[in-house]
Write a protein that holds these residues in place. Sequence first.
Motif, mmCIF file in Angstrom:
data_model
loop_
_atom_site.group_PDB
_atom_site.id
_atom_site.type_symbol
_atom_site.label_atom_id
_atom_site.label_comp_id
_atom_site.label_asym_id
_atom_site.label_seq_id
_atom_site.Cartn_x
_atom_site.Cartn_y
_atom_site.Cartn_z
ATOM 1 N N SER A 1 -7.277 32.006 -15.827
ATOM 2 C CA SER A 1 -8.143 31.703 -14.691
ATOM 3 C C SER A 1 -7.550 32.174 -13.363
ATOM 4 N N TYR A 2 -6.315 32.685 -13.389
ATOM 5 C CA TYR A 2 -5.682 33.249 -12.191
ATOM 6 C C TYR A 2 -4.827 34.438 -12.627
ATOM 7 N N LYS A 3 -5.286 35.648 -12.309
ATOM 8 C CA LYS A 3 -4.596 36.866 -12.727
ATOM 9 C C LYS A 3 -4.419 37.788 -11.535
ATOM 10 N N GLN A 4 -3.333 38.546 -11.575
ATOM 11 C CA GLN A 4 -3.139 39.596 -10.579
ATOM 12 C C GLN A 4 -2.434 40.764 -11.248
ATOM 13 N N ILE A 5 -2.939 41.963 -10.983
ATOM 14 C CA ILE A 5 -2.376 43.192 -11.528
ATOM 15 C C ILE A 5 -2.035 44.111 -10.368
ATOM 16 N N LYS A 6 -0.893 44.791 -10.475
ATOM 17 C CA LYS A 6 -0.502 45.817 -9.504
ATOM 18 C C LYS A 6 -0.268 47.105 -10.267
ATOM 19 N N MET A 7 -0.736 48.200 -9.684
ATOM 20 C CA MET A 7 -0.528 49.522 -10.274
ATOM 21 C C MET A 7 0.142 50.407 -9.233
ATOM 22 N N TYR A 8 1.246 51.024 -9.634
ATOM 23 C CA TYR A 8 1.998 51.912 -8.756
ATOM 24 C C TYR A 8 2.031 53.315 -9.356
ATOM 25 N N SER A 9 1.678 54.310 -8.547
ATOM 26 C CA SER A 9 1.931 55.703 -8.913
ATOM 27 C C SER A 9 3.196 56.112 -8.157
ATOM 28 N N LYS A 10 3.433 57.401 -7.974
ATOM 29 C CA LYS A 10 4.638 57.830 -7.259
ATOM 30 C C LYS A 10 4.674 57.300 -5.827
ATOM 31 N N THR A 11 3.515 57.267 -5.143
ATOM 32 C CA THR A 11 3.496 56.845 -3.735
ATOM 33 C C THR A 11 2.400 55.836 -3.409
ATOM 34 N N LYS A 12 1.504 55.571 -4.330
ATOM 35 C CA LYS A 12 0.349 54.704 -4.067
ATOM 36 C C LYS A 12 0.456 53.390 -4.821
ATOM 37 N N VAL A 13 -0.147 52.354 -4.202
ATOM 38 C CA VAL A 13 -0.221 51.046 -4.837
ATOM 39 C C VAL A 13 -1.672 50.579 -4.779
ATOM 40 N N MET A 14 -2.089 49.894 -5.819
ATOM 41 C CA MET A 14 -3.394 49.243 -5.835
ATOM 42 C C MET A 14 -3.220 47.937 -6.592
ATOM 43 N N TRP A 15 -3.792 46.888 -6.041
ATOM 44 C CA TRP A 15 -3.694 45.591 -6.711
ATOM 45 C C TRP A 15 -5.042 44.885 -6.665
ATOM 46 N N SER A 16 -5.219 44.018 -7.632
ATOM 47 C CA SER A 16 -6.429 43.187 -7.666
ATOM 48 C C SER A 16 -6.047 41.804 -8.158
ATOM 49 N N ARG A 17 -6.812 40.820 -7.677
ATOM 50 C CA ARG A 17 -6.564 39.424 -8.058
ATOM 51 C C ARG A 17 -7.878 38.807 -8.517
#
Length: 156
Positions: A65-81
């Motif tokens: 019921s509470y999740k967070q994911i982070k994705m990192y490439s060489k220079t970029k970050v994207m996260w969602s909750r």
Amino acid sequence: MKKYFILLSLTLLFLMPFKTIAQNDMKETTDMHSSKLSLEGVWQLISFYNYGDNGTVDTIMSSNSYKQIKMYSKTKVMWSRFAESDSTDWFGYGNYTITETSLTEALDYGSKSMNPVINERETFNFDLILKENTFTQIEKDQDGNPLIAENYIRIE
């Protein structure tokens, strides 16, 4: 003379596999020592710590019921909750840099609820504890006291 040539050839044929094995061992050792820890990949929040004024630390575990994911490439970050109890969307996208002990994220944009936060802060600075398959980012106040820490595991 022919005997020496045959003997030398046989000796070289016998020793060649050992040279190849030694070269491979040396390459693996060099690769192992030159490998640098990286955030590149996909990370899942497993818990976070809230640090209290009186030195207490509350641990909150992630759940379905509470999740967070982070994705990192060489220079970029994207996260969602995702928070089941919250109808607000939370995500962000931008650039990041790391040192051995710090993580800085400069977000370009995010969800409607995140954009006002991004507009207030140019960068998000964290202390970083990075291991091969885990990392912790720690946000501190202006006096250097920890406020919150997010703990992640590598999922890809």
